[in-house]
Design a protein around this motif. Structure first.
Motif, PDB file in Angstrom:
ATOM      1  N   MET A   1       8.505  10.595  47.485  1.00  0.00           N
ATOM      2  CA  MET A   1       9.580  11.507  47.859  1.00  0.00           C
ATOM      3  C   MET A   1      10.604  10.745  48.688  1.00  0.00           C
ATOM      4  O   MET A   1      10.286   9.740  49.311  1.00  0.00           O
ATOM      5  N   LYS A   2      11.820  11.250  48.684  1.00  0.00           N
ATOM      6  CA  LYS A   2      12.908  10.559  49.361  1.00  0.00           C
ATOM      7  C   LYS A   2      13.622  11.524  50.302  1.00  0.00           C
ATOM      8  O   LYS A   2      13.878  12.672  49.957  1.00  0.00           O
ATOM      9  N   PHE A   3      13.952  11.028  51.499  1.00  0.00           N
ATOM     10  CA  PHE A   3      14.590  11.824  52.539  1.00  0.00           C
ATOM     11  C   PHE A   3      16.047  11.418  52.702  1.00  0.00           C
ATOM     12  O   PHE A   3      16.390  10.239  52.597  1.00  0.00           O
ATOM     13  N   LEU A   4      16.876  12.409  52.984  1.00  0.00           N
ATOM     14  CA  LEU A   4      18.222  12.161  53.478  1.00  0.00           C
ATOM     15  C   LEU A   4      18.217  12.483  54.965  1.00  0.00           C
ATOM     16  O   LEU A   4      17.892  13.604  55.359  1.00  0.00           O
ATOM     17  N   ILE A   5      18.547  11.509  55.788  1.00  0.00           N
ATOM     18  CA  ILE A   5      18.580  11.683  57.241  1.00  0.00           C
ATOM     19  C   ILE A   5      20.021  11.539  57.693  1.00  0.00           C
ATOM     20  O   ILE A   5      20.638  10.478  57.530  1.00  0.00           O
ATOM     21  N   ALA A   6      20.568  12.617  58.233  1.00  0.00           N
ATOM     22  CA  ALA A   6      21.967  12.611  58.663  1.00  0.00           C
ATOM     23  C   ALA A   6      22.032  13.085  60.108  1.00  0.00           C
ATOM     24  O   ALA A   6      21.546  14.171  60.426  1.00  0.00           O
ATOM     25  N   TYR A   7      22.600  12.266  60.977  1.00  0.00           N
ATOM     26  CA  TYR A   7      22.664  12.682  62.377  1.00  0.00           C
ATOM     27  C   TYR A   7      23.850  12.060  63.088  1.00  0.00           C
ATOM     28  O   TYR A   7      24.359  11.017  62.696  1.00  0.00           O
ATOM     29  N   ASN A   8      24.273  12.752  64.128  1.00  0.00           N
ATOM     30  CA  ASN A   8      25.416  12.312  64.913  1.00  0.00           C
ATOM     31  C   ASN A   8      24.940  11.419  66.061  1.00  0.00           C
ATOM     32  O   ASN A   8      24.249  11.885  66.960  1.00  0.00           O
ATOM     33  N   ASN A   9      25.288  10.159  66.013  1.00  0.00           N
ATOM     34  CA  ASN A   9      24.946   9.235  67.104  1.00  0.00           C
ATOM     35  C   ASN A   9      26.202   8.793  67.845  1.00  0.00           C
ATOM     36  O   ASN A   9      26.212   7.777  68.521  1.00  0.00           O
ATOM     37  N   ASP A  10      27.253   9.596  67.723  1.00  0.00           N
ATOM     38  CA  ASP A  10      28.563   9.179  68.203  1.00  0.00           C
ATOM     39  C   ASP A  10      29.169  10.169  69.203  1.00  0.00           C
ATOM     40  O   ASP A  10      30.366  10.327  69.274  1.00  0.00           O
ATOM     41  N   THR A  11      28.291  10.880  69.944  1.00  0.00           N
ATOM     42  CA  THR A  11      28.799  11.805  70.955  1.00  0.00           C
ATOM     43  C   THR A  11      28.212  11.442  72.313  1.00  0.00           C
ATOM     44  O   THR A  11      27.136  10.865  72.405  1.00  0.00           O
ATOM     45  N   LEU A  12      28.920  11.821  73.361  1.00  0.00           N
ATOM     46  CA  LEU A  12      28.522  11.452  74.712  1.00  0.00           C
ATOM     47  C   LEU A  12      27.906  12.612  75.487  1.00  0.00           C
ATOM     48  O   LEU A  12      27.435  12.420  76.607  1.00  0.00           O
ATOM     49  N   ASP A  13      27.905  13.815  74.900  1.00  0.00           N
ATOM     50  CA  ASP A  13      27.334  14.952  75.615  1.00  0.00           C
ATOM     51  C   ASP A  13      25.813  14.983  75.450  1.00  0.00           C
ATOM     52  O   ASP A  13      25.227  14.189  74.705  1.00  0.00           O
ATOM     53  N   GLU A  14      25.153  15.886  76.160  1.00  0.00           N
ATOM     54  CA  GLU A  14      23.692  15.963  76.110  1.00  0.00           C
ATOM     55  C   GLU A  14      23.202  16.276  74.704  1.00  0.00           C
ATOM     56  O   GLU A  14      22.207  15.723  74.243  1.00  0.00           O
ATOM     57  N   ALA A  15      23.883  17.178  74.025  1.00  0.00           N
ATOM     58  CA  ALA A  15      23.464  17.527  72.669  1.00  0.00           C
ATOM     59  C   ALA A  15      23.565  16.316  71.756  1.00  0.00           C
ATOM     60  O   ALA A  15      22.688  16.080  70.911  1.00  0.00           O
ATOM     61  N   GLY A  16      24.621  15.519  71.930  1.00  0.00           N
ATOM     62  CA  GLY A  16      24.765  14.327  71.107  1.00  0.00           C
ATOM     63  C   GLY A  16      23.635  13.347  71.317  1.00  0.00           C
ATOM     64  O   GLY A  16      23.137  12.742  70.365  1.00  0.00           O
ATOM     65  N   GLY A  17      23.210  13.175  72.556  1.00  0.00           N
ATOM     66  CA  GLY A  17      22.064  12.321  72.824  1.00  0.00           C
ATOM     67  C   GLY A  17      20.805  12.852  72.170  1.00  0.00           C
ATOM     68  O   GLY A  17      19.968  12.083  71.674  1.00  0.00           O
ATOM     69  N   HIS A  18      20.664  14.160  72.148  1.00  0.00           N
ATOM     70  CA  HIS A  18      19.513  14.807  71.513  1.00  0.00           C
ATOM     71  C   HIS A  18      19.527  14.568  70.007  1.00  0.00           C
ATOM     72  O   HIS A  18      18.509  14.210  69.413  1.00  0.00           O
ATOM     73  N   PHE A  19      20.692  14.742  69.384  1.00  0.00           N
ATOM     74  CA  PHE A  19      20.798  14.518  67.946  1.00  0.00           C
ATOM     75  C   PHE A  19      20.451  13.074  67.598  1.00  0.00           C
ATOM     76  O   PHE A  19      19.732  12.810  66.629  1.00  0.00           O
ATOM     77  N   SER A  20      20.971  12.160  68.386  1.00  0.00           N
ATOM     78  CA  SER A  20      20.726  10.744  68.128  1.00  0.00           C
ATOM     79  C   SER A  20      19.244  10.410  68.266  1.00  0.00           C
ATOM     80  O   SER A  20      18.675   9.698  67.431  1.00  0.00           O
ATOM     81  N   PHE A  21      18.610  10.938  69.310  1.00  0.00           N
ATOM     82  CA  PHE A  21      17.192  10.672  69.515  1.00  0.00           C
ATOM     83  C   PHE A  21      16.368  11.209  68.344  1.00  0.00           C
ATOM     84  O   PHE A  21      15.477  10.520  67.826  1.00  0.00           O
ATOM     85  N   CYS A  22      16.663  12.433  67.909  1.00  0.00           N
ATOM     86  CA  CYS A  22      15.909  13.037  66.813  1.00  0.00           C
ATOM     87  C   CYS A  22      16.114  12.261  65.513  1.00  0.00           C
ATOM     88  O   CYS A  22      15.171  12.049  64.742  1.00  0.00           O
ATOM     89  N   GLY A  23      17.342  11.824  65.272  1.00  0.00           N
ATOM     90  CA  GLY A  23      17.606  11.048  64.065  1.00  0.00           C
ATOM     91  C   GLY A  23      16.881   9.714  64.064  1.00  0.00           C
ATOM     92  O   GLY A  23      16.302   9.300  63.049  1.00  0.00           O
ATOM     93  N   GLU A  24      16.912   9.042  65.194  1.00  0.00           N
ATOM     94  CA  GLU A  24      16.204   7.765  65.301  1.00  0.00           C
ATOM     95  C   GLU A  24      14.697   7.959  65.170  1.00  0.00           C
ATOM     96  O   GLU A  24      13.997   7.119  64.585  1.00  0.00           O
ATOM     97  N   GLU A  25      14.204   9.073  65.706  1.00  0.00           N
ATOM     98  CA  GLU A  25      12.778   9.392  65.560  1.00  0.00           C
ATOM     99  C   GLU A  25      12.418   9.577  64.088  1.00  0.00           C
ATOM    100  O   GLU A  25      11.369   9.142  63.631  1.00  0.00           O
ATOM    101  N   MET A  26      13.308  10.218  63.336  1.00  0.00           N
ATOM    102  CA  MET A  26      13.067  10.383  61.898  1.00  0.00           C
ATOM    103  C   MET A  26      13.014   9.039  61.182  1.00  0.00           C
ATOM    104  O   MET A  26      12.176   8.824  60.297  1.00  0.00           O
ATOM    105  N   GLU A  27      13.891   8.134  61.563  1.00  0.00           N
ATOM    106  CA  GLU A  27      13.879   6.818  60.932  1.00  0.00           C
ATOM    107  C   GLU A  27      12.560   6.095  61.198  1.00  0.00           C
ATOM    108  O   GLU A  27      11.998   5.438  60.306  1.00  0.00           O
ATOM    109  N   LEU A  28      12.038   6.219  62.413  1.00  0.00           N
ATOM    110  CA  LEU A  28      10.739   5.631  62.738  1.00  0.00           C
ATOM    111  C   LEU A  28       9.622   6.271  61.928  1.00  0.00           C
ATOM    112  O   LEU A  28       8.696   5.590  61.471  1.00  0.00           O
ATOM    113  N   GLU A  29       9.697   7.584  61.755  1.00  0.00           N
ATOM    114  CA  GLU A  29       8.686   8.289  60.961  1.00  0.00           C
ATOM    115  C   GLU A  29       8.713   7.814  59.505  1.00  0.00           C
ATOM    116  O   GLU A  29       7.668   7.716  58.860  1.00  0.00           O
ATOM    117  N   MET A  30       9.889   7.545  58.984  1.00  0.00           N
ATOM    118  CA  MET A  30       9.994   7.042  57.614  1.00  0.00           C
ATOM    119  C   MET A  30       9.236   5.725  57.464  1.00  0.00           C
ATOM    120  O   MET A  30       8.511   5.519  56.495  1.00  0.00           O
TER     121      MET A  30
END
Length: 202
Positions: A1-30
């Protein structure tokens, strides 16, 4: 199976840091599971790139700002009730995004989406507390470990309950931390056949 992982790593607010962390976590899981993936981050967080990549993927993970009708991208909506969503048919969407379980979920289901994971209200995040990302990621990690939709949802709710209790115990003078995580749990929306597994999407 193949995943599409799309996330915002280009924001400076708290939510942006959260999105980036979750996206990077997905890449590690892959890497850990040996799954194939396509990764989209700014400036490739566009609907054109989504549609180009989604055609060869079975699971779509998105972490970015959202509202009732859409999930944001660069210079426009990444996906919305107004975009062409035919390629979501037969797939699973896991969204770490505010409010998109309201109108967007229903439109994607009409277009054939088999399973949706997201939130029907604001997704609260407090920087520096790993409980928030841990809870957001619990469902998709369980699915990758072979759990059914029903089982993975149960694991995710249990993770929320455990982390809410942990925050209450560790920070009794900052109960807003646990309250915000409780709000996230209450906003969680999971749609899909109870017995569906990721392997059924191949």
């Amino acid at each position: 199976m193949k995943f599409l992982i799309a996330y915002n790593n280009d924001t400076l607010d708290e939510a942006g840091g959260h999105f980036s962390f979750c996206g990077e976590e997905m890449e590690l899981e892959m890497e850990e599971h040996g799954f194939e993936s396509i990764v989209l981050t700014p400036p490739l967080l566009t609907n054109v790139h989504l549609l180009h990549s989604l055609s060869e993927c079975h699971i779509c993970f998105i972490a970015n700002h959202g509202d009732a009708r859409s999930i944001a991208g660069n210079d426009g909506d990444f996906v919305s009730v107004d975009t062409d969503n035919a390629l979501f048919s037969g797939k699973l969407l896991y969204a770490v995004s505010c409010t998109c379980a309201k109108e967007l979920k229903d439109k994607l289901v009409i277009d054939g989406l088999r399973s949706f994971w997201g939130y029907n209200n604001k997704l609260s995040v407090w920087y520096g507390y790993p409980q928030y990302a841990r809870c957001c990621m619990a469902g998709i990690k369980s699915l990758m470990n072979g759990k059914t939709v029903r089982e993975a949802k149960e694991v995710m709710i249990a993770q929320y309950n455990n982390d809410i209790f942990e925050l209450e115990e560790q920070f009794p003078n900052m109960l807003f931390l646990a309250a915000a995580l409780l709000d996230n749990r209450e906003a969680l929306v999971v749609y899909g056949e109870d017995d569906l597994r990721l392997s059924d999407l191949e």
